[in-house]
Design a protein around this motif. Sequence first.
Motif, PDB file in Angstrom:
ATOM      1  N   GLU A  74       0.816  -1.207   0.000  1.00  0.00           N
ATOM      2  CA  GLU A  74       0.000   0.000   0.000  1.00  0.00           C
ATOM      3  C   GLU A  74       0.854   1.264   0.000  1.00  0.00           C
ATOM      4  OE1 GLU A  74      -2.492  -0.378   3.375  1.00  0.00           O
ATOM      5  OE2 GLU A  74      -3.845  -1.857   2.453  1.00  0.00           O
ATOM      6  N   ASN A  75       2.083   1.139   0.465  1.00  0.00           N
ATOM      7  CA  ASN A  75       2.947   2.316   0.607  1.00  0.00           C
ATOM      8  C   ASN A  75       4.119   2.349  -0.382  1.00  0.00           C
ATOM      9  OD1 ASN A  75       1.872   3.743   3.114  1.00  0.00           O
ATOM     10  ND2 ASN A  75       2.111   1.647   3.873  1.00  0.00           N
ATOM     11  N   TYR A  76       4.432   1.198  -0.983  1.00  0.00           N
ATOM     12  CA  TYR A  76       5.594   1.127  -1.864  1.00  0.00           C
ATOM     13  C   TYR A  76       5.256   0.393  -3.152  1.00  0.00           C
ATOM     14  CZ  TYR A  76       8.722   2.727   1.862  1.00  0.00           C
ATOM     15  OH  TYR A  76       9.337   3.470   2.835  1.00  0.00           O
ATOM     16  N   SER A  77       5.936   0.782  -4.215  1.00  0.00           N
ATOM     17  CA  SER A  77       5.880   0.056  -5.481  1.00  0.00           C
ATOM     18  C   SER A  77       7.197  -0.680  -5.667  1.00  0.00           C
ATOM     19  CB  SER A  77       5.652   1.018  -6.648  1.00  0.00           C
ATOM     20  OG  SER A  77       4.408   1.674  -6.524  1.00  0.00           O
ATOM     21  N   THR A  78       7.142  -1.833  -6.314  1.00  0.00           N
ATOM     22  CA  THR A  78       8.351  -2.631  -6.543  1.00  0.00           C
ATOM     23  C   THR A  78       8.608  -2.800  -8.030  1.00  0.00           C
ATOM     24  OG1 THR A  78       7.069  -4.689  -6.369  1.00  0.00           O
ATOM     25  CG2 THR A  78       8.151  -3.877  -4.361  1.00  0.00           C
ATOM     26  N   PHE A  79       9.902  -2.913  -8.378  1.00  0.00           N
ATOM     27  CA  PHE A  79      10.321  -3.035  -9.772  1.00  0.00           C
ATOM     28  C   PHE A  79      11.457  -4.051  -9.860  1.00  0.00           C
ATOM     29  CE2 PHE A  79       8.921   1.239  -8.772  1.00  0.00           C
ATOM     30  CZ  PHE A  79       7.976   1.513  -9.753  1.00  0.00           C
ATOM     31  N   THR A  80      11.512  -4.774 -10.992  1.00  0.00           N
ATOM     32  CA  THR A  80      12.573  -5.767 -11.196  1.00  0.00           C
ATOM     33  C   THR A  80      13.165  -5.630 -12.601  1.00  0.00           C
ATOM     34  OG1 THR A  80      10.944  -7.419 -11.892  1.00  0.00           O
ATOM     35  CG2 THR A  80      11.604  -7.437  -9.565  1.00  0.00           C
ATOM     36  N   PRO A  81      13.826  -4.519 -12.908  1.00  0.00           N
ATOM     37  CA  PRO A  81      14.421  -4.349 -14.238  1.00  0.00           C
ATOM     38  C   PRO A  81      15.623  -5.255 -14.452  1.00  0.00           C
ATOM     39  CG  PRO A  81      15.096  -2.558 -12.802  1.00  0.00           C
ATOM     40  CD  PRO A  81      14.071  -3.345 -12.035  1.00  0.00           C
ATOM     41  N   GLU A  82      15.845  -5.628 -15.705  1.00  0.00           N
ATOM     42  CA  GLU A  82      17.045  -6.379 -16.065  1.00  0.00           C
ATOM     43  C   GLU A  82      18.277  -5.514 -15.811  1.00  0.00           C
ATOM     44  OE1 GLU A  82      17.467  -9.417 -17.223  1.00  0.00           O
ATOM     45  OE2 GLU A  82      15.410 -10.062 -17.631  1.00  0.00           O
ATOM     46  N   THR A  83      19.384  -6.167 -15.496  1.00  0.00           N
ATOM     47  CA  THR A  83      20.626  -5.438 -15.277  1.00  0.00           C
ATOM     48  C   THR A  83      21.740  -6.034 -16.130  1.00  0.00           C
ATOM     49  OG1 THR A  83      21.582  -6.816 -13.517  1.00  0.00           O
ATOM     50  CG2 THR A  83      19.925  -5.183 -12.863  1.00  0.00           C
ATOM     51  N   HIS A  84      22.858  -5.351 -16.123  1.00  0.00           N
ATOM     52  CA  HIS A  84      24.092  -5.903 -16.689  1.00  0.00           C
ATOM     53  C   HIS A  84      25.101  -6.064 -15.554  1.00  0.00           C
ATOM     54  CE1 HIS A  84      22.262  -4.913 -20.530  1.00  0.00           C
ATOM     55  NE2 HIS A  84      23.195  -5.624 -21.107  1.00  0.00           N
ATOM     56  N   ASP A  85      24.591  -6.562 -14.424  1.00  0.00           N
ATOM     57  CA  ASP A  85      25.425  -6.798 -13.245  1.00  0.00           C
ATOM     58  C   ASP A  85      25.751  -8.285 -13.151  1.00  0.00           C
ATOM     59  OD1 ASP A  85      25.097  -4.151 -12.688  1.00  0.00           O
ATOM     60  OD2 ASP A  85      23.543  -4.456 -11.174  1.00  0.00           O
ATOM     61  N   PHE A  86      27.012  -8.577 -12.912  1.00  0.00           N
ATOM     62  CA  PHE A  86      27.476  -9.961 -12.867  1.00  0.00           C
ATOM     63  C   PHE A  86      28.140 -10.227 -11.521  1.00  0.00           C
ATOM     64  CE2 PHE A  86      27.557  -8.374 -17.179  1.00  0.00           C
ATOM     65  CZ  PHE A  86      26.885  -9.354 -17.898  1.00  0.00           C
ATOM     66  N   THR A  87      27.763 -11.324 -10.901  1.00  0.00           N
ATOM     67  CA  THR A  87      28.405 -11.755  -9.668  1.00  0.00           C
ATOM     68  C   THR A  87      29.439 -12.820 -10.023  1.00  0.00           C
ATOM     69  OG1 THR A  87      26.424 -11.302  -8.360  1.00  0.00           O
ATOM     70  CG2 THR A  87      28.052 -12.803  -7.399  1.00  0.00           C
ATOM     71  N   TYR A  88      30.630 -12.669  -9.480  1.00  0.00           N
ATOM     72  CA  TYR A  88      31.697 -13.599  -9.821  1.00  0.00           C
ATOM     73  C   TYR A  88      32.588 -13.881  -8.620  1.00  0.00           C
ATOM     74  CZ  TYR A  88      35.103  -9.743 -10.057  1.00  0.00           C
ATOM     75  OH  TYR A  88      35.926  -8.682  -9.758  1.00  0.00           O
ATOM     76  N   ILE A  89      33.383 -14.917  -8.748  1.00  0.00           N
ATOM     77  CA  ILE A  89      34.382 -15.270  -7.735  1.00  0.00           C
ATOM     78  C   ILE A  89      35.759 -15.166  -8.367  1.00  0.00           C
ATOM     79  CG2 ILE A  89      35.375 -17.240  -6.493  1.00  0.00           C
ATOM     80  CD1 ILE A  89      32.621 -17.969  -5.564  1.00  0.00           C
ATOM     81  N   GLY A  90      36.655 -14.498  -7.667  1.00  0.00           N
ATOM     82  CA  GLY A  90      38.028 -14.358  -8.127  1.00  0.00           C
ATOM     83  C   GLY A  90      38.970 -15.174  -7.261  1.00  0.00           C
ATOM     84  N   ILE A  91      40.003 -15.701  -7.878  1.00  0.00           N
ATOM     85  CA  ILE A  91      41.009 -16.517  -7.193  1.00  0.00           C
ATOM     86  C   ILE A  91      42.371 -15.900  -7.461  1.00  0.00           C
ATOM     87  CG2 ILE A  91      41.976 -18.843  -6.937  1.00  0.00           C
ATOM     88  CD1 ILE A  91      39.396 -19.917  -8.269  1.00  0.00           C
ATOM     89  N   ASN A  92      43.191 -15.798  -6.452  1.00  0.00           N
ATOM     90  CA  ASN A  92      44.512 -15.176  -6.614  1.00  0.00           C
ATOM     91  C   ASN A  92      45.467 -16.154  -7.292  1.00  0.00           C
ATOM     92  OD1 ASN A  92      46.807 -13.658  -6.491  1.00  0.00           O
ATOM     93  ND2 ASN A  92      46.789 -13.375  -4.259  1.00  0.00           N
ATOM     94  N   SER A  93      45.510 -16.091  -8.611  1.00  0.00           N
ATOM     95  CA  SER A  93      46.331 -17.040  -9.371  1.00  0.00           C
ATOM     96  C   SER A  93      47.823 -16.773  -9.218  1.00  0.00           C
ATOM     97  CB  SER A  93      45.952 -16.993 -10.855  1.00  0.00           C
ATOM     98  OG  SER A  93      46.147 -15.699 -11.384  1.00  0.00           O
ATOM     99  N   ARG A  94      48.186 -15.654  -8.592  1.00  0.00           N
ATOM    100  CA  ARG A  94      49.602 -15.367  -8.342  1.00  0.00           C
ATOM    101  C   ARG A  94      50.134 -16.223  -7.188  1.00  0.00           C
ATOM    102  NH1 ARG A  94      46.336 -11.208  -8.307  1.00  0.00           N
ATOM    103  NH2 ARG A  94      46.372  -9.648  -9.983  1.00  0.00           N
ATOM    104  N   ASP A  95      49.206 -16.657  -6.314  1.00  0.00           N
ATOM    105  CA  ASP A  95      49.572 -17.499  -5.179  1.00  0.00           C
ATOM    106  C   ASP A  95      49.877 -18.908  -5.688  1.00  0.00           C
ATOM    107  OD1 ASP A  95      49.370 -19.280  -2.870  1.00  0.00           O
ATOM    108  OD2 ASP A  95      48.456 -17.607  -1.807  1.00  0.00           O
ATOM    109  N   GLU A  96      50.974 -19.485  -5.216  1.00  0.00           N
ATOM    110  CA  GLU A  96      51.378 -20.803  -5.709  1.00  0.00           C
ATOM    111  C   GLU A  96      50.326 -21.871  -5.455  1.00  0.00           C
ATOM    112  OE1 GLU A  96      54.225 -21.544  -1.768  1.00  0.00           O
ATOM    113  OE2 GLU A  96      55.086 -21.382  -3.769  1.00  0.00           O
ATOM    114  N   LYS A  97      49.456 -21.644  -4.456  1.00  0.00           N
ATOM    115  CA  LYS A  97      48.393 -22.625  -4.204  1.00  0.00           C
ATOM    116  C   LYS A  97      47.420 -22.709  -5.379  1.00  0.00           C
ATOM    117  CE  LYS A  97      46.862 -20.768  -0.413  1.00  0.00           C
ATOM    118  NZ  LYS A  97      46.085 -20.521   0.831  1.00  0.00           N
TER     119      LYS A  97
END
Length: 573
Positions: free
Chosen positions: A306-329
């Motif tokens: 009653e007090n708020y409207s909601t929206f779900t637009p498409e984005t160009h946002d990407f969630t990712y995981i990075g790994i430190n490939s410089r580390d010998e592990k």
Amino acid sequence: MSEIRFILVLTFSLLTCCKHSTNAVQEVRVRLPQDPENINPITYTNTQGLQIINLLFQSLLYTSGTQATLEPLLAQSLPVVQRSDSTILITYRLRPQATWDNGKPVTGNDVDFSMKLIKCPGLNNEKLRMRYEAVQAVLTDSTDHSAVTFVCDKNTADPVRLTGALFILPLHIYDPDNLLKSFSLQKLTTHFDSLKTNNQIRAYAEWFGKESVHRQSQFLNGSGGYKVRDWQTGEHVILERKEKWWPATLADKPNYLTANPPRINFHIIPDNTTALRALTTNGVDVYSNIPATDFVNLMQDQNFRENYSTFTPETHDFTYIGINSRDEKFANRLTRQALAHLLDVPAFIKVTQKNFATRTIAPLKPDDPFYNRQIRAYEYNPQKAVQLLKQAGWENINGQWKKFISEAAIPLEINLQYRAGNTEYENIALIFQQAAQQIGVPVDIQPVEGSTLTDNLRAHKFDMFIRGISGSPGEYDYKSILHTESAEVGGNNYPGFGTPESDKLIEAINDASNDTLKAQLLFRFQEILHTEANPIFLYTAKNRIAVNNRLTNTRLTTSKYGFDVSAFTFSAQ
């Protein structure tokens, strides 16, 4: 007598309050998940800073709506593009009505100067400098200050979108002593390294780097409709609409040239729970990127609807995981592939996004024409992870994975960092931690304050991290984030991704002369990205936005925050 005096005082106070309330400045209150840190168009570091910059400064073109259509902004029309065997010329004509606050017109000299700032040594401008590497020169006309031409490499990817996105800064404010006047853009580009020690350049860089230039309102002042009224780090940034703004002089003002709210108050609330409480108690009017579970619950709450409207637009946002490939592990790609098989991406999407997301294997949306649909995403498979760890030389000794490197036993232990207060990343971290624990890989989860995390990533002080990245429709320039030139300390290629072939592909993608060639290059680039398993892209999400119903004219965008607050108006109540 004292009781009567008390009643009179109380009555006067109530009348004063009512009068103040009636005359109060209309204000839109927007939640920010972190401090913008920097709202200078050349050196900004995060999305929050960019959101505010877009209200203070303007570019030549405007990206309109969720389809990211280009429209004239400071330019009076779309540019004229001329191609030759060696260059592309993009010529703009500036609106004669476009002025700075002192009444001076925005000219080609301001455009040239803004590009100089991107090319100038010592300004912490590496990310933009790489993005605008294709711009060779900016040509101005001494007899026509409204005309300006960009000279770009012949195969520049989308030169109109590239040049149109350039924020224009006022020359008279940002170079009051004319320290850059004697340096052409071409000279700054071709003699970049040698100019680092030039006394005049060093003097300008020292001045530009002062905190006052990045904090004080007189410097955070462009041709946009707002100015900074107050900035309290970690608390709020308050913008105030300018009394006189140049679009008012336009006979036929475009509907996207707006500065409707008299005041915009960006409340900095890092914790999502606290932000949600502020939303439901009318402490903020606009909240984007709402955690998915909370968003679903809100949509099911009748009082909220009653007090708020909601929206779900498409984005160009990407969630990712990075790994430190410089580390010998993690230097061996088989180790990184093993970790990729411990990522239960469908579970991530279900738990953290409530299915308001689509899985992806690259920084492209799956419906993009250049997305490589032949690549199969890494499936969640702990047994396959064990197999790959063994192939990479790891041994499970008494329940602990170890690898002998230079005759020393290195344990496979992982420190996983993400921005504190982000429940999406927290849940991903917990699901990954449980999966890794099943095969005996300990994962230490470490939520970190936003600016500290950025510092850690730039200094390569991490094992793994969870982060988001924003793109734009039709943009495929990955040099600043995935080229090895950006993998050094301080660069934006945090994981250290890159091979000689991928570097050449990134450069060739930017130079591709037709879509067929670009598709071939991008398909191969995605194959290498997938094989190297670093970074590992998880999904692209829809935004989840709530806006108080006292606000109307809600303009949605493809930006990470998903809306243009300058368009908002107040409903009649």
